[in-house]
Design a protein around this motif. Sequence first.
Motif, short mmCIF file in Angstrom:
data_model
loop_
_atom_site.label_atom_id
_atom_site.label_comp_id
_atom_site.label_asym_id
_atom_site.label_seq_id
_atom_site.Cartn_x
_atom_site.Cartn_y
_atom_site.Cartn_z
N MET A 112 0.73 -1.26 -0.12
CA MET A 112 0.37 0.07 -0.29
C MET A 112 0.98 1.36 -0.22
O MET A 112 2.13 1.36 0.36
N THR A 113 0.61 2.25 -0.63
CA THR A 113 0.93 3.69 -0.32
C THR A 113 0.18 4.48 0.42
O THR A 113 -0.72 4.83 0.48
N LEU A 114 0.74 5.51 0.44
CA LEU A 114 0.67 6.65 1.12
C LEU A 114 0.82 7.77 0.71
O LEU A 114 1.82 8.47 0.33
N GLY A 115 -0.21 9.24 0.72
CA GLY A 115 0.43 10.04 0.18
C GLY A 115 -1.52 11.16 -0.08
O GLY A 115 -1.47 10.88 0.68
N ARG A 116 -0.38 12.16 -0.84
CA ARG A 116 -1.29 13.45 -0.83
C ARG A 116 -3.02 13.33 -2.09
O ARG A 116 -3.63 13.88 -1.88
N GLU A 151 5.97 4.02 0.93
CA GLU A 151 4.74 3.15 1.30
C GLU A 151 5.24 2.06 2.57
O GLU A 151 6.62 1.79 2.55
N ILE A 152 3.98 1.00 1.72
CA ILE A 152 4.45 -0.25 2.81
C ILE A 152 5.07 -1.03 2.42
O ILE A 152 4.34 -2.27 1.67
N ALA A 153 6.38 -1.78 3.21
CA ALA A 153 6.76 -3.02 3.10
C ALA A 153 7.30 -3.95 3.87
O ALA A 153 6.20 -3.95 5.12
N LEU A 154 7.75 -4.87 3.66
CA LEU A 154 8.15 -6.21 4.46
C LEU A 154 9.43 -6.51 4.90
O LEU A 154 10.30 -6.14 3.89
N ASN A 155 9.80 -5.88 6.76
CA ASN A 155 11.32 -5.97 6.46
C ASN A 155 11.99 -7.53 6.06
O ASN A 155 10.99 -8.15 6.17
N ASN A 156 12.65 -7.80 6.72
CA ASN A 156 13.82 -8.96 6.63
C ASN A 156 13.30 -9.74 7.44
O ASN A 156 13.51 -11.37 7.97
N LYS A 157 12.36 -9.27 9.14
CA LYS A 157 11.84 -10.18 10.26
C LYS A 157 10.21 -10.02 9.84
O LYS A 157 9.33 -10.94 10.65
N GLY A 158 9.70 -9.65 8.53
CA GLY A 158 7.87 -9.94 8.32
C GLY A 158 7.33 -8.98 8.85
O GLY A 158 5.86 -8.98 9.13
N GLN A 159 8.47 -7.95 9.33
CA GLN A 159 7.77 -6.40 10.27
C GLN A 159 7.12 -5.82 8.70
O GLN A 159 7.74 -5.39 7.96
N LEU A 160 5.68 -4.88 8.88
CA LEU A 160 5.16 -4.16 8.06
C LEU A 160 6.38 -2.79 8.45
O LEU A 160 6.55 -2.58 9.95
#
Length: 229
Positions: A23-27, A45-54
Motif C-alpha cells: 500500500m502507498t500513502l500520499g496526498r 510505501e508499506i513493505a515487509l522487512n527481513n523479520k516479516g514486520q510491516l
Amino acid sequence: MATFIEIIEGANEGSRMQVSEGMTLGRSKADIVIKDPKVSGTHAEIALNNKGQLVLVDLESSNGIHISGRRVKKVTLLPGVIFEVGRTVFKVITVEEEQAINFEIFVTWRSILGQKLTETPIADEEVKIKPESFSPAVKLSFIQGIQTDEEIILGYGPRKAGSDSLDIELLDEDAPREAFELHPGPGMVELKIKAPGRVSLNNKSVESEMLKDGDLISFGTSLIKVSYL
C-alpha cells in the motif's frame, strides 16, 4: 494480527486505516490519501522487512517521515509507535484479525460537519438556500498545483470553494478561506469570485461570469479546468 494507523493530529483526526504490504500513502496518487499540503503525491510505501514486520518507507518525498522530530528513512509499524508525515501525526495500533472488521473507522461528511459546526456559526440565510441542479453537470479538474489530477464532478449548487470550505476544499497554501462560489444558471454555471485579486478566471480579474467549457480558474500555484458533462 491486523495493523492499523490512526490519525491522532491533523485533517481527518480520529480516522483509522488498516495497512498491508504494497500500500502507498500520499496526498493524491496513493492507496491511503492524506489531505495535507506537506505530503507528497505518493509519499511513502508499506513493505515487509527481513523479520516479516510491516515498515513504512519514505519514497524520496520532499518532507519525509519524522519520529520525535527526527527525519527517518523508514519506520517499523509496531504497536504504539507514533510518527509524522507532513503535518499529520499517526499512531500504530494492532488488533486481532476477527476484530478488524469492526475497528476501522472511516471519516464521513457527517463527522466532519459535526466538528465544524461546533467551530463555525452558520448564518440563518445560508441554511435557507435551496439547492438547484447544474444542467449540464460541471467538472472541475485540477491540472496544476498540490491537487493535480484530482477531479470533482458537481451536479447541483450553489457550491463554495476555499481553504476552510466544507464543500470544495482547496489545499493550496495560498488559497483564500473563501475563494469562489458556483451558482446554477440557464444552461451554464455562474462563477462568483469571493477573493478578487487572489482568484482569477482565464488570467483576468472578474467578480462574476458564466463559465464556458475549457475556462481556467487560478489561485496560488493551482489551476482548475472547467468542463461540462
